[in-house]
Design an enzyme around this catalytic site. Structure first.
Site, mmCIF file in Angstrom:
data_model
loop_
_atom_site.group_PDB
_atom_site.id
_atom_site.type_symbol
_atom_site.label_atom_id
_atom_site.label_comp_id
_atom_site.label_asym_id
_atom_site.label_seq_id
_atom_site.Cartn_x
_atom_site.Cartn_y
_atom_site.Cartn_z
ATOM 1 N N HIS A 122 19.796 20.959 -48.238
ATOM 2 C CA HIS A 122 21.033 21.677 -48.545
ATOM 3 C C HIS A 122 21.609 22.380 -47.316
ATOM 4 C CE1 HIS A 122 19.236 25.745 -48.358
ATOM 5 N NE2 HIS A 122 18.139 25.114 -48.771
ATOM 6 N N HIS A 158 21.340 10.237 -35.334
ATOM 7 C CA HIS A 158 20.399 9.331 -36.001
ATOM 8 C C HIS A 158 19.209 10.150 -36.484
ATOM 9 C CE1 HIS A 158 17.859 5.354 -35.740
ATOM 10 N NE2 HIS A 158 17.697 5.990 -36.890
#
Length: 210
Positions: A135, A144
């Site tokens: 979150h 990446h």
């Protein structure tokens, strides 16, 4: 949705698998500058990247850049010079993405990945197999996140940076732009831009230009 993949190597194979997981998506071409001419191979158009502009004129296709290197992916996106809405956002059917997360164009979410509530993922990112974006994380463009790695809550992960396989960033920490975090590392404090950091806890071992 008709999709053209830019690139035809290992990473492009994984992206193709993600696309095939959605029956509403169809790959029509793989374009790579290793090809000098346009030809058809097992029902797909193949040829140099410049052929994309012809396909965009002929079809209502979307584009995804299937290149694993963050810097090369950025260079190709800049070279293509297309509007953001020309690029697809690909989510494997076995990924879990909160409806309250934000995903920008060109990003790919691989199988088993989890993107939780209020996470913000930038353009042309790779959220790789079984990785977790918790979150309120912010992931910069062209980043990446490698397989089985984790950004815990509230992490800010910079543009073009690479989190190695199984690495973890603890809550509320920041990783700067274009940095590399080694596989298995644990980030417990801020990491600056343009560095390589490895270990538990991770320490900087290389700076840009050194």
């Amino acid at each position: 949705m008709l999709i053209v993949i830019i690139g035809d190597s290992g990473h492009a194979k994984v992206i193709a698998d993600c696309i095939h997981s959605n029956p509403e998506h169809e790959i029509i071409a793989k374009l790579d500058d290793k090809y000098n001419v346009v030809f058809e191979d097992e029902g797909l158009i193949k040829g140099p990247i410049e052929h994309l502009h012809t396909l965009l004129q002929q079809t209502q296709c979307k584009v995804i850049v299937g290149i694993g290197s963050n810097r090369i992916r950025q260079k190709i996106v800049e070279r293509l010079n297309l509007s953001a809405d020309t690029f697809a956002t690909i989510i494997h059917q076995h990924a879990i993405v909160s409806p309250l997360a934000t995903l920008a164009s060109g990003t790919v979410i691989m199988p088993g990945a989890v993107v939780n509530v209020d996470a913000i993922i930038g353009r042309h990112c790779i959220i790789n197999t079984n990785s977790v974006i918790e979150h309120d994380c912010i992931v910069g463009d062209f980043a990446h996140i490698s397989p089985n790695s984790t950004l815990t809550g509230g992490v800010c992960f910079g543009k073009g940076s690479h989190l190695g396989a199984t690495a973890t960033v603890i809550p509320m920490q920041k990783v700067g732009d274009w940095s590399i975090i080694g596989a298995g590392s644990v980030i417990i404090s801020e990491i600056n831009s343009n560095v390589t950091a490895v270990g538990i806890p991770a320490k900087v071992i290389k700076r840009e230009g050194l």
